[in-house]
Design a protein around this motif. Structure first.
Motif, mmCIF file in Angstrom:
data_model
loop_
_atom_site.group_PDB
_atom_site.id
_atom_site.type_symbol
_atom_site.label_atom_id
_atom_site.label_comp_id
_atom_site.label_asym_id
_atom_site.label_seq_id
_atom_site.Cartn_x
_atom_site.Cartn_y
_atom_site.Cartn_z
ATOM 1 N N LYS A 115 25.312 -23.193 -3.034
ATOM 2 C CA LYS A 115 23.908 -23.512 -3.342
ATOM 3 C C LYS A 115 23.167 -23.904 -2.063
ATOM 4 C CE LYS A 115 21.503 -24.188 -7.215
ATOM 5 N NZ LYS A 115 21.639 -23.298 -8.385
ATOM 6 N N THR A 116 23.796 -24.753 -1.252
ATOM 7 C CA THR A 116 23.174 -25.220 -0.003
ATOM 8 C C THR A 116 22.865 -24.040 0.910
ATOM 9 O OG1 THR A 116 24.385 -27.310 -0.143
ATOM 10 C CG2 THR A 116 23.558 -26.697 2.021
ATOM 11 N N LEU A 117 23.829 -23.152 1.094
ATOM 12 C CA LEU A 117 23.637 -21.997 1.981
ATOM 13 C C LEU A 117 22.501 -21.117 1.470
ATOM 14 C CD1 LEU A 117 27.388 -20.955 2.575
ATOM 15 C CD2 LEU A 117 25.889 -22.093 4.221
ATOM 16 N N THR A 118 22.498 -20.883 0.161
ATOM 17 C CA THR A 118 21.491 -20.002 -0.437
ATOM 18 C C THR A 118 20.083 -20.571 -0.263
ATOM 19 O OG1 THR A 118 23.136 -19.311 -2.046
ATOM 20 C CG2 THR A 118 20.856 -18.788 -2.570
ATOM 21 N N VAL A 119 19.942 -21.886 -0.509
ATOM 22 C CA VAL A 119 18.614 -22.501 -0.418
ATOM 23 C C VAL A 119 18.145 -22.615 1.035
ATOM 24 C CG1 VAL A 119 17.263 -24.570 -0.959
ATOM 25 C CG2 VAL A 119 18.963 -23.760 -2.583
ATOM 26 N N LEU A 120 19.065 -22.906 1.946
ATOM 27 C CA LEU A 120 18.669 -23.090 3.351
ATOM 28 C C LEU A 120 18.352 -21.779 4.064
ATOM 29 C CD1 LEU A 120 21.114 -25.848 4.724
ATOM 30 C CD2 LEU A 120 18.714 -26.110 4.088
ATOM 31 N N GLN A 121 19.009 -20.699 3.617
ATOM 32 C CA GLN A 121 18.929 -19.407 4.322
ATOM 33 C C GLN A 121 17.540 -18.944 4.766
ATOM 34 O OE1 GLN A 121 21.173 -17.075 5.525
ATOM 35 N NE2 GLN A 121 22.399 -16.377 3.828
ATOM 36 N N PRO A 122 16.536 -19.004 3.898
ATOM 37 C CA PRO A 122 15.255 -18.456 4.351
ATOM 38 C C PRO A 122 14.664 -19.204 5.541
ATOM 39 C CG PRO A 122 15.275 -18.841 1.975
ATOM 40 C CD PRO A 122 16.493 -19.479 2.519
ATOM 41 N N ARG A 123 14.986 -20.515 5.646
ATOM 42 C CA ARG A 123 14.360 -21.325 6.704
ATOM 43 C C ARG A 123 15.278 -21.566 7.895
ATOM 44 N NH1 ARG A 123 12.942 -26.391 3.570
ATOM 45 N NH2 ARG A 123 12.449 -27.274 5.603
ATOM 46 N N TYR A 124 16.576 -21.512 7.668
ATOM 47 C CA TYR A 124 17.522 -21.856 8.733
ATOM 48 C C TYR A 124 18.600 -20.795 8.868
ATOM 49 C CZ TYR A 124 15.441 -26.479 8.122
ATOM 50 O OH TYR A 124 14.568 -27.515 8.012
ATOM 51 N N ARG A 125 19.187 -20.760 10.084
ATOM 52 C CA ARG A 125 20.320 -19.858 10.309
ATOM 53 C C ARG A 125 21.586 -20.670 10.015
ATOM 54 N NH1 ARG A 125 18.758 -18.764 16.335
ATOM 55 N NH2 ARG A 125 18.659 -21.031 16.129
ATOM 56 N N VAL A 126 22.314 -20.251 8.987
ATOM 57 C CA VAL A 126 23.445 -21.049 8.507
ATOM 58 C C VAL A 126 24.728 -20.217 8.476
ATOM 59 C CG1 VAL A 126 22.002 -22.552 7.088
ATOM 60 C CG2 VAL A 126 22.903 -20.466 6.098
ATOM 61 N N ALA A 127 25.865 -20.892 8.570
ATOM 62 C CA ALA A 127 27.170 -20.228 8.468
ATOM 63 C C ALA A 127 28.177 -21.257 7.969
ATOM 64 C CB ALA A 127 27.599 -19.690 9.830
ATOM 65 N N ALA A 128 29.345 -20.766 7.527
ATOM 66 C CA ALA A 128 30.343 -21.701 6.989
ATOM 67 C C ALA A 128 31.764 -21.268 7.306
ATOM 68 C CB ALA A 128 30.168 -21.823 5.471
ATOM 69 N N LEU A 129 32.604 -22.293 7.489
ATOM 70 C CA LEU A 129 34.054 -22.093 7.541
ATOM 71 C C LEU A 129 34.613 -22.829 6.337
ATOM 72 C CD1 LEU A 129 34.770 -23.060 11.278
ATOM 73 C CD2 LEU A 129 34.366 -20.764 10.351
ATOM 74 N N VAL A 130 35.677 -22.288 5.754
ATOM 75 C CA VAL A 130 36.252 -22.971 4.590
ATOM 76 C C VAL A 130 37.774 -22.955 4.669
ATOM 77 C CG1 VAL A 130 35.866 -20.860 3.211
ATOM 78 C CG2 VAL A 130 36.393 -22.993 2.050
ATOM 79 N N GLY A 131 38.355 -24.137 4.453
ATOM 80 C CA GLY A 131 39.804 -24.276 4.549
ATOM 81 C C GLY A 131 40.467 -24.400 3.191
ATOM 82 N N ASP A 132 41.574 -23.698 3.027
ATOM 83 C CA ASP A 132 42.414 -23.823 1.834
ATOM 84 C C ASP A 132 43.840 -23.520 2.252
ATOM 85 O OD1 ASP A 132 40.970 -24.372 -0.702
ATOM 86 O OD2 ASP A 132 39.809 -22.611 -0.114
ATOM 87 N N LEU A 133 44.800 -23.980 1.469
ATOM 88 C CA LEU A 133 46.193 -23.638 1.787
ATOM 89 C C LEU A 133 46.417 -22.134 1.665
ATOM 90 C CD1 LEU A 133 46.537 -26.757 1.420
ATOM 91 C CD2 LEU A 133 48.801 -26.256 0.501
ATOM 92 N N ALA A 134 45.847 -21.562 0.615
ATOM 93 C CA ALA A 134 46.044 -20.126 0.363
ATOM 94 C C ALA A 134 44.815 -19.553 -0.320
ATOM 95 C CB ALA A 134 47.261 -19.933 -0.545
ATOM 96 N N THR A 135 44.699 -18.271 -0.282
ATOM 97 C CA THR A 135 43.635 -17.423 -0.875
ATOM 98 C C THR A 135 42.345 -17.398 -0.032
ATOM 99 O OG1 THR A 135 42.265 -18.868 -2.312
ATOM 100 C CG2 THR A 135 44.383 -18.092 -3.220
#
Ligand SMILES: Nc1nc2c(ncn2[C@@H]2O[C@H](COP(=O)(O)OP(=O)(O)OP(=O)(O)O)[C@@H](O)[C@H]2O)c(=O)[nH]1
Ligand SMILES: [Mg+2]
Length: 220
Positions: free
Chosen positions: A53-73
């Motif tokens: 939700k945060t990425l979607t809402v911020l996108q038009p105004r800001y340049r955003v990216a994400a890293l995500v950690g999990d044990l698997a998948t």
């Protein structure tokens, strides 16, 4: 001779090494002018839903990216990629937290100068991530209404090492008889003065206040 002192020593060295890499990352983030926000919580508190939700809402105004950690998948990266932001999954295998070196490696080839916000979703765990600095500017700890109001006092370190608390899934609060004054009191008991936001990624209730806060952090 007992093995206990050696174990403690090894752990200290690992943490020290992590701090060196985190310092290097923080300097790189500062030089590139990117504001880095990490998310920690127990499994299933709603980190990915909230981040999508945060990425979607911020996108038009800001340049955003994400890293995500999990044990698997790669599940969470696939969900976050629906926002159309650049996303990379870090799989940790058996490790219950992200380390600064994993973040550094995942960022290889990324031009941080082209970003305003970088989000890092940590592995779902209320214990391990607390001791590992990732070079972030702001650490958010999520607590969903379904987990119980006592989590802050049972797992104080993760709340102590975070800057802001986010109470998630408030659309379910009535169904689980969530006691907001008790939860808020417990958060303040372990981290006096901590800002707390209440929101739902499902209905978007409360998202606006938090997004305003985030934008003000970037300006600051
Ligand atoms: N009702 C409701 N459900 C939510 C909300 N946020 C997340 N969920 C649900 O909670 C479940 C877990 O959400 P995730 O976003 O996967 O949680 P997570 O913290 O990323 O989980 P891990 O990455 O496995 O630690 C999913 O079924 C979501 O749809 C919310 O605000 N309201
Ligand atoms: Mg997730």
């Amino acid at each position: 001779m007992s093995s206990e002192p050696r174990l403690v020593e090894v752990r200290k060295n690992v943490l020290k090494q992590n701090d060196l890499v985190a310092r290097r990352l923080r300097e790189r983030f500062r030089a590139a002018g990117v504001f880095v926000v990490s998310l920690v919580s127990s499994p299933g508190s709603g980190k990915t839903a909230f981040l999508e939700k945060t990425l979607t809402v911020l996108q038009p105004r800001y340049r955003v990216a994400a890293l995500v950690g999990d044990l698997a998948t790669e599940n969470d990266a696939e969900r976050l990629a629906r926002s159309r932001a650049p996303v990379k999954q870090i799989t940790t295998g058996t490790l219950c937290h992200l380390e600064a070196a994993m973040v550094e490696k995942a960022l290889e080839g990324w031009d941080l100068n082209r970003l305003d916000f970088l989000f890092i979703e940590n592995v779902g765990n209320l214990v391990c991530p607390s001791s590992y600095d990732l070079g972030e500017n702001l650490r958010l700890v999520l607590l969903s209404v379904t987990e119980g109001e006592d989590k802050p006092i049972k797992y104080p370190t993760i709340f102590n090492s975070s800057d802001v608390a986010i109470v998630t899934k408030v659309d379910l609060a009535a169904a689980v008889e969530f006691d907001w004054p008790a939860a808020h009191g417990n958060i303040q008991a372990v981290r006096p003065g901590m800002p707390v936001f209440r929101l739902s990624a499902k209905t978007a209730e409360g998202m606006e206040d938090y997004l305003e806060f985030l934008a003000s952090q970037l300006v600051a």
